[in-house]
Scaffold this motif. Sequence first.
Motif, mmCIF file in Angstrom:
data_model
loop_
_atom_site.group_PDB
_atom_site.id
_atom_site.type_symbol
_atom_site.label_atom_id
_atom_site.label_comp_id
_atom_site.label_asym_id
_atom_site.label_seq_id
_atom_site.Cartn_x
_atom_site.Cartn_y
_atom_site.Cartn_z
ATOM 1 N N ALA A 150 -14.809 60.661 54.917
ATOM 2 C CA ALA A 150 -13.476 59.279 54.870
ATOM 3 C C ALA A 150 -15.144 58.265 54.750
ATOM 4 C CB ALA A 150 -12.065 59.175 55.349
ATOM 5 N N ASP A 151 -16.307 57.935 55.736
ATOM 6 C CA ASP A 151 -16.968 57.389 55.832
ATOM 7 C C ASP A 151 -17.641 56.932 55.167
ATOM 8 O OD1 ASP A 151 -15.283 56.677 58.353
ATOM 9 O OD2 ASP A 151 -17.277 57.676 59.767
ATOM 10 N N TRP A 152 -17.570 57.129 53.871
ATOM 11 C CA TRP A 152 -18.902 57.303 53.062
ATOM 12 C C TRP A 152 -17.842 56.946 51.613
ATOM 13 C CZ3 TRP A 152 -23.218 55.854 55.022
ATOM 14 C CH2 TRP A 152 -24.175 56.007 55.846
ATOM 15 N N ILE A 153 -16.769 56.385 51.962
ATOM 16 C CA ILE A 153 -16.487 56.736 49.707
ATOM 17 C C ILE A 153 -15.605 55.364 50.406
ATOM 18 C CG2 ILE A 153 -15.804 59.026 49.927
ATOM 19 C CD1 ILE A 153 -12.491 58.881 50.939
ATOM 20 N N GLU A 154 -15.282 54.934 48.904
ATOM 21 C CA GLU A 154 -14.498 53.993 48.667
ATOM 22 C C GLU A 154 -14.629 53.194 47.604
ATOM 23 O OE1 GLU A 154 -14.208 51.336 50.781
ATOM 24 O OE2 GLU A 154 -15.867 51.158 52.071
ATOM 25 N N PRO A 155 -12.786 52.733 47.586
ATOM 26 C CA PRO A 155 -11.833 52.865 46.299
ATOM 27 C C PRO A 155 -12.953 51.756 44.856
ATOM 28 C CG PRO A 155 -11.118 51.471 47.901
ATOM 29 C CD PRO A 155 -12.166 51.847 48.148
ATOM 30 N N VAL A 156 -12.966 52.520 43.928
ATOM 31 C CA VAL A 156 -13.622 51.623 42.825
ATOM 32 C C VAL A 156 -12.683 50.322 42.800
ATOM 33 C CG1 VAL A 156 -13.582 51.679 39.954
ATOM 34 C CG2 VAL A 156 -14.127 53.801 41.212
ATOM 35 N N GLY A 157 -13.516 48.952 42.135
ATOM 36 C CA GLY A 157 -12.953 48.296 42.687
ATOM 37 C C GLY A 157 -13.113 47.023 43.856
ATOM 38 N N CYS A 170 -2.396 68.556 52.813
ATOM 39 C CA CYS A 170 -2.856 67.260 52.371
ATOM 40 C C CYS A 170 -2.572 66.343 51.080
ATOM 41 C CB CYS A 170 -4.832 66.927 52.976
ATOM 42 S SG CYS A 170 -5.904 66.397 52.447
ATOM 43 N N PHE A 171 -2.590 67.213 49.984
ATOM 44 C CA PHE A 171 -2.423 66.406 48.821
ATOM 45 C C PHE A 171 -1.842 65.398 48.997
ATOM 46 C CE2 PHE A 171 -0.630 66.710 43.915
ATOM 47 C CZ PHE A 171 -1.136 66.405 43.893
ATOM 48 N N ASP A 172 -1.529 64.709 48.092
ATOM 49 C CA ASP A 172 0.196 63.509 47.978
ATOM 50 C C ASP A 172 -0.407 63.279 46.453
ATOM 51 O OD1 ASP A 172 2.010 61.691 48.658
ATOM 52 O OD2 ASP A 172 1.064 60.477 49.721
ATOM 53 N N PRO A 173 0.166 63.141 45.618
ATOM 54 C CA PRO A 173 0.657 62.313 45.135
ATOM 55 C C PRO A 173 0.265 60.714 44.590
ATOM 56 C CG PRO A 173 2.264 64.684 44.470
ATOM 57 C CD PRO A 173 1.636 64.382 45.717
ATOM 58 N N ALA A 174 0.621 60.557 45.665
ATOM 59 C CA ALA A 174 0.985 58.793 45.798
ATOM 60 C C ALA A 174 -0.508 58.350 46.299
ATOM 61 C CB ALA A 174 2.153 58.480 46.734
ATOM 62 N N ALA A 175 -1.782 59.459 47.091
ATOM 63 C CA ALA A 175 -2.530 58.938 47.193
ATOM 64 C C ALA A 175 -3.681 59.061 45.831
ATOM 65 C CB ALA A 175 -3.411 59.611 48.033
ATOM 66 N N ILE A 176 -3.402 59.726 44.550
ATOM 67 C CA ILE A 176 -4.329 59.375 43.467
ATOM 68 C C ILE A 176 -4.640 58.673 43.051
ATOM 69 C CG2 ILE A 176 -4.875 60.518 41.125
ATOM 70 C CD1 ILE A 176 -2.263 62.914 42.331
ATOM 71 N N SER A 177 -5.820 58.239 43.404
ATOM 72 C CA SER A 177 -6.900 57.297 42.506
ATOM 73 C C SER A 177 -8.356 57.438 42.515
ATOM 74 C CB SER A 177 -6.616 56.419 44.038
ATOM 75 O OG SER A 177 -6.774 56.532 44.905
ATOM 76 N N THR A 178 -8.968 56.590 41.949
ATOM 77 C CA THR A 178 -10.145 56.830 41.403
ATOM 78 C C THR A 178 -11.233 55.942 42.664
ATOM 79 O OG1 THR A 178 -9.804 56.812 39.436
ATOM 80 C CG2 THR A 178 -12.285 56.683 39.845
ATOM 81 N N TRP A 179 -12.589 56.799 43.080
ATOM 82 C CA TRP A 179 -12.715 56.738 44.419
ATOM 83 C C TRP A 179 -14.056 56.553 44.247
ATOM 84 C CZ3 TRP A 179 -11.516 55.077 49.948
ATOM 85 C CH2 TRP A 179 -9.863 55.050 50.193
#
Length: 395
Positions: free
Chosen positions: A382-389, A320-329
Motif C-alpha cells: 500500500a505504501d507504493w500506490i496512489e489513486p489516479v488524480g 479483501c475484495f470490496d466492490p465499493a473500493a474499486i477504483s483506478t490507481w
Amino acid sequence: MLRPEKRLCAKELTDALSINTIKAYRWARAETVPGLTALLLAGLFRSGWRAGMIDMLKKTVALLLIMTFLLAAAGCGNPDPVGAGKDNAAQMPPSDPGNGTEEQNQGGTSAENAGAYPPEAELSGEPAEPFLPETEPPPPERTLNDSDFALVKDYVPQIFVELRYAEEENFTEQVIYAFQDAYLRYGTVKKLIHVCNDLAEYGVCLKIWDAFRPPAAQFRLWEVCPDPVFVSDPNVKYSSHSLGNTVDVTLTDEQGAELEMPSGFDDFSALADRDYSDCSPAAAANAMLLQEIMEKNGFSGYQNEWWHYSDVTEYPPEKCFDPAAISTWYADCSEYINLRSEPDSGAEVIIRIPAKAQFTLLGWTDAFALVDYQGYRGYAAADWIEPVGVTDAVR
C-alpha cells in the motif's frame, strides 16, 4: 616399328608440352573437363599429325598419364574443406556475439539458446537477421478462475440488477453498502448464464436483489438488526453472501417488471418460506419455476426464504475484495512494484508493475491492496500506490 629419331624421350615430351601444358594445367585447376581437353589439344597440336596414327596414340596415352598426375597434384575435382574457401566461408552462420558461456545459455548451442540465428534462415540460405526477444513482453490476457470475482452483467447482460441493500428500500431502511453492481464468483456466474438461458424459454428473466456482500457490510447489517432469526451473526460465522456464491433473486418479464411471487423481498412472515400452499396459484407457479431452474443448474435454496439460493460449489469467505473500493490507481515508484500472490512481502512475485502504470484496486487487507493489473490479480504494498488524480501537492 618407329624410327629411332621419331621416338620420344621424357625430356623431348616435357619440352614439347612446356608452354601449352602449363597453360592447360592452370586451366585444369579451375575446370576439370575443359582442362582435360586443353591438355590433349596442347600435346596433339605441338607434335603434329606427321608422326602417324600410332605415334599419336602413344603421345595421347602419355598425355593422359601426365594429366592424371597433374590433376592429382593440383587437387582439382575435390571440394575444399568446410570453411577453407571464400565461397564456403560466406555460407557459414555468422558468429553469435554476446551469447555468454554454455552455463549462461543453460546448455545447448549458442544459436539455440540466444536465438540470434533463426533455424529457418540457416536452411533457406538467406542472410540471418538479428533475433532479439523483447525485454519486457506484455503479459497475456489471463482467463478468470472460478474463484475469481466477476461483474455479473459482463457475462449475463440480459440479467436485471437492483441491489436492495445499496438503497434504503430494504427492511432496515438504511444503505448497507455503497455500490450498485452485482459481483459473484466466476464459477457461480457461469451457472447463472445457464439459468437465464433456461428461463428465456419460458419468456421470463432473472433479477438480482443481493449478491456478494462484503463482511464489513454484514457487520453493518448486524448492527442495524442484531437478531439471528433475520440476520446471520458475523461474529459467529460468515454469511453465505460473503462467500460470493449466493444470490437473492426473483423473476421478471422481458422488460424487467417483477412477476407475482409468494412475498416481497425480506418478508419475514410465513409467506417467505417454500411452502407455497398459502399463496396464490400464480405466485406458487412462479416460485416453483424459479426453484426448478435454479436447482437444475447447481443451486440449492434456503427453506425460509424463497428468493435465497447458494451455489452448491463452496468457496472460502472473501475478506479483501470490496466492490465499493474499486477504483483506478497507479504505481508511485521510481522503477516498479511487485504484484505478489499473497499479502506478504515474502510471497511469490506474479509480475512487476512498472512505475506510473495504472491498475484497478479491488480491496484492502492490512498493509496490502488487492489489485488487478492487465488480468493478473495479486497484492501490492500500500505504501507504493496512489489513486489516479492525486498529486504530491494535495496529499
